[in-house]
Design a protein around this motif. Structure first.
Motif, short mmCIF file in Angstrom:
data_model
loop_
_atom_site.label_atom_id
_atom_site.label_comp_id
_atom_site.label_asym_id
_atom_site.label_seq_id
_atom_site.Cartn_x
_atom_site.Cartn_y
_atom_site.Cartn_z
N GLY A 110 50.01 34.77 -44.32
CA GLY A 110 50.37 34.44 -45.70
C GLY A 110 49.27 34.77 -46.69
O GLY A 110 49.18 34.18 -47.74
N GLY A 163 54.61 33.24 -65.72
CA GLY A 163 54.77 32.36 -64.56
C GLY A 163 55.54 31.12 -64.95
O GLY A 163 56.14 31.06 -66.05
N GLY A 209 54.63 28.49 -66.12
CA GLY A 209 54.20 27.94 -67.40
C GLY A 209 55.00 28.44 -68.58
O GLY A 209 54.94 27.86 -69.67
N SER A 233 55.54 35.93 -61.72
CA SER A 233 55.09 35.33 -60.46
C SER A 233 56.34 35.05 -59.62
O SER A 233 57.46 35.06 -60.13
N ALA A 277 57.19 32.25 -58.44
CA ALA A 277 57.81 30.96 -58.80
C ALA A 277 58.99 31.19 -59.75
O ALA A 277 60.06 30.60 -59.57
N GLY A 323 52.64 40.56 -56.55
CA GLY A 323 51.98 39.73 -55.54
C GLY A 323 52.24 40.23 -54.15
O GLY A 323 52.82 41.29 -53.95
N GLN A 324 51.82 39.41 -53.23
CA GLN A 324 51.87 39.80 -51.82
C GLN A 324 53.27 40.18 -51.36
O GLN A 324 53.44 41.12 -50.59
N THR A 325 54.28 39.46 -51.82
CA THR A 325 55.64 39.81 -51.42
C THR A 325 56.39 40.51 -52.56
O THR A 325 57.60 40.67 -52.50
N GLY A 326 55.63 40.90 -53.59
CA GLY A 326 56.21 41.67 -54.69
C GLY A 326 55.47 42.99 -54.79
O GLY A 326 55.13 43.60 -53.77
N GLY A 338 50.70 31.70 -68.15
CA GLY A 338 51.30 30.56 -67.46
C GLY A 338 51.40 30.78 -65.97
O GLY A 338 52.37 30.36 -65.34
N ILE A 339 50.41 31.48 -65.43
CA ILE A 339 50.37 31.76 -63.98
C ILE A 339 49.09 31.10 -63.45
O ILE A 339 48.00 31.33 -63.99
N SER A 340 49.24 30.29 -62.38
CA SER A 340 48.08 29.52 -61.93
C SER A 340 47.02 30.39 -61.23
O SER A 340 45.84 30.09 -61.29
N ALA A 343 47.62 31.75 -57.77
CA ALA A 343 47.67 31.51 -56.32
C ALA A 343 47.21 32.78 -55.61
O ALA A 343 47.38 33.89 -56.13
N ASP A 377 45.64 24.89 -68.46
CA ASP A 377 44.71 24.19 -67.57
C ASP A 377 43.44 25.01 -67.40
O ASP A 377 43.44 26.07 -66.77
P1 FAD Z 1 52.45 27.50 -60.86
O1 FAD Z 1 51.53 27.56 -59.71
O2 FAD Z 1 53.34 26.32 -60.97
O3 FAD Z 1 51.56 27.64 -62.17
C1 FAD Z 1 52.03 27.48 -63.47
C2 FAD Z 1 50.83 27.56 -64.39
O4 FAD Z 1 51.26 27.55 -65.73
C3 FAD Z 1 49.84 26.40 -64.21
O5 FAD Z 1 48.55 26.93 -64.00
C4 FAD Z 1 49.94 25.65 -65.55
O6 FAD Z 1 48.68 25.11 -65.92
C5 FAD Z 1 50.35 26.75 -66.49
N1 FAD Z 1 51.08 26.28 -67.67
C6 FAD Z 1 52.02 25.32 -67.76
N2 FAD Z 1 52.51 25.23 -69.02
C7 FAD Z 1 51.85 26.17 -69.75
C8 FAD Z 1 51.91 26.58 -71.12
N3 FAD Z 1 52.75 26.03 -71.99
N4 FAD Z 1 51.08 27.58 -71.52
C9 FAD Z 1 50.21 28.15 -70.66
N5 FAD Z 1 50.11 27.82 -69.34
C10 FAD Z 1 50.93 26.84 -68.90
N6 FAD Z 1 53.55 34.24 -55.64
C11 FAD Z 1 53.54 35.33 -56.45
O7 FAD Z 1 53.34 35.23 -57.67
N7 FAD Z 1 53.80 36.58 -55.90
C12 FAD Z 1 54.01 36.76 -54.59
O8 FAD Z 1 54.25 37.90 -54.18
C13 FAD Z 1 54.00 35.63 -53.73
N8 FAD Z 1 54.19 35.77 -52.40
C14 FAD Z 1 54.09 34.67 -51.61
C15 FAD Z 1 54.19 34.82 -50.22
C16 FAD Z 1 54.07 33.72 -49.39
C17 FAD Z 1 54.15 33.91 -47.91
C18 FAD Z 1 53.89 32.43 -49.95
C19 FAD Z 1 53.73 31.22 -49.08
C20 FAD Z 1 53.79 32.27 -51.31
C21 FAD Z 1 53.91 33.38 -52.16
N9 FAD Z 1 53.82 33.24 -53.55
C22 FAD Z 1 53.78 34.37 -54.32
C23 FAD Z 1 53.84 31.91 -54.22
C24 FAD Z 1 52.48 31.42 -54.65
O9 FAD Z 1 51.88 30.70 -53.60
C25 FAD Z 1 52.61 30.48 -55.87
O10 FAD Z 1 53.48 29.43 -55.54
C26 FAD Z 1 53.13 31.16 -57.12
O11 FAD Z 1 52.38 32.31 -57.39
C27 FAD Z 1 53.00 30.18 -58.30
O12 FAD Z 1 53.56 30.76 -59.46
P2 FAD Z 1 53.06 30.31 -60.90
O13 FAD Z 1 51.62 30.59 -61.03
O14 FAD Z 1 53.99 30.92 -61.88
O15 FAD Z 1 53.40 28.76 -60.91
#
Ligand code: FAD
Length: 367
Positions: free
Chosen positions: A158, A256, A258, A282, A284, A298-301, A313-315, A317, A336
């Motif tokens: 992963g 993302g 966010g 992302s 999510a 990302g890894q699976t994209g 709005g992408i953490s 990961a 954050d």
């Molecule tokens: P979150 O982690 O929920 O982050 C949201 C962020 O937005 C937070 O940092 C928060 O502080 C911020 N935020 C909230 N509100 C606001 C606002 N109003 N303004 C600004 N910021 C805000 N993920 C990928 O992206 N690509 C992949 O290819 C991928 N492959 C995966 C493969 C495997 C095997 C696994 C287990 C997971 C994979 N993931 C992948 C999922 C990854 O682990 C994360 O869950 C995902 O990237 C989280 O997406 P995110 O950052 O959008 O969401």
């Protein structure tokens, strides 16, 4: 007993002497070479130099002679082309069969392919047919000089660790590499060479691998009228205009979780449009159904390497970073200040994207 078990477990060794040279299977679409072909040539050159051997690029197409000359500028020593109307578009069996013949004839020690849709289909078939190994989605390639062996590194478990894989007893050593992962070298147009055309009787290439009821794989020659018992490409539908081309985009604005809602993606789309870029996402938000999977980075994209990558709005990961951390300039917007994305960005904006993204769109529009 132990001796017996050891004997049974022993992988049958192939005669590997006599394999020499690095090959890049240079992919084309509509008789135009894809960027990944040049990226792999640039990487292949380094490997060939380490091994003190030659780099060859191989292209299957219907009309590629002029276009293929560009491969010399990316430091190929040999450019082999196989031209036939049947090879215009990718066909699993025809391509597999032609390439296996070429590999058996020329015996390259390393074969690199793009981890594109076609490369992912083709690579495993070639390696299975030649009874060798294949490491998919490599992010780093190097040579162990002492053993003259290819070190193929790729994410494992992963994306939590990087595994380096070798293929010690079989040849060729085969790797696929995603578009955008390897650096494309500056082309050197002072280099040129003679394209080497290889004649292949394509009419003989409709060889199908067919799994029998007993589970054994047999090869049978058949003509195309038999085709309905096999999986084959029936029609190639051109990509719709305006579809996503993240791998070759210079600017990507990604959203993302966010972003908050599918409607708010308009803000991301607007910034991308003002900058002439593409929209990324992302996983999510793809999983939420806010945007199509074709946008996922990302890894699976997709693995991307634009000049500028906006992460809104992408953490950050590890699986997301795996697909974008090689971007030239990363700009992160997040509420954050401890979000991991800030550890890898060049510029960070702590704040609500719903306010800052429209401000950026306006500022760039006014420029
Ligand atoms: P979150 O982690 O929920 O982050 C949201 C962020 O937005 C937070 O940092 C928060 O502080 C911020 N935020 C909230 N509100 C606001 C606002 N109003 N303004 C600004 N910021 C805000 N993920 C990928 O992206 N690509 C992949 O290819 C991928 N492959 C995966 C493969 C495997 C095997 C696994 C287990 C997971 C994979 N993931 C992948 C999922 C990854 O682990 C994360 O869950 C995902 O990237 C989280 O997406 P995110 O950052 O959008 O969401």
């Amino acid at each position: 007993d132990a001796m017996e078990i050891e004997k049974e477990n022993k992988v049958e060794k192939q005669e590997i002497s006599g394999y020499e040279g690095v090959w890049v299977l240079a992919e084309q679409r509509n008789n135009k070479l894809m960027d990944v072909a040049f990226e792999l040539c640039s990487e292949g050159r380094k490997l060939a130099d380490e091994l003190d051997t030659t780099l060859s690029a191989v292209v299957l197409a219907s009309n590629i002679k002029e276009e293929a000359k560009e491969l010399f500028a990316y430091k190929a020593d040999h450019v082999y082309i196989v031209e036939d109307e049947e090879l215009k578009d990718y066909r699993t069996e025809t391509y597999t069969s032609v390439i296996c013949d070429l590999i058996n004839e020329f015996k390259p020690e390393i074969v690199l392919l793009g981890a594109t849709h076609n490369g992912r289909d083709l690579g495993p078939r070639i390696s299975a047919r030649l009874d060798t190994g294949l490491t998919a989605d490599c992010t780093k390639l190097a040579i162990d000089k002492e053993r003259e062996i290819l070190l193929q590194t790729r994410p494992a478990f992963g994306g939590n660790l990087m595994a380096t894989i070798i293929c010690p007893d079989h040849r060729p050593q085969m790797s696929t590499v995603r578009p955008g992962v390897m650096e494309k070298a500056e082309p050197d147009y002072s280099r040129s060479g003679e394209i080497e055309e290889i004649e292949v009787d394509i009419s003989d290439k409709n060889i199908k691998s067919h799994i029998t009821d007993s589970g054994k794989i047999i090869n049978l020659k058949s003509d195309l009228s038999d085709i309905d018992i096999y999986t084959t490409i029936k029609e190639i539908i051109k990509e719709a205009k305006g579809s996503v081309n993240l791998e070759e985009a210079e600017i990507i604005v990604s959203g993302g979780r966010g972003v908050g809602s599918p409607e708010n993606f308009k803000l991301i789309e607007e910034l991308a449009s003002v900058l002439g870029g593409e929209v990324g996402a992302s996983r999510a938000v793809v999983d939420e159904g806010w945007i199509d999977k074709a946008h996922q980075v990302g890894q699976t994209g997709k693995t991307v390497k634009p000049r500028v990558y906006f992460a809104c709005g992408i953490s950050g990961a590890i699986q997301h970073k795996a697909g974008m951390e090689n971007s030239n300039l990363i700009i992160a917007i997040n509420t954050d200040e401890d979000a991991p994305i800030f550890e890898i960005c060049d510029y960070g904006l702590v704040g609500d994207l719903k306010k800052t993204v429209p401000m950026l769109s306006k500022a760039f529009k006014d420029l």
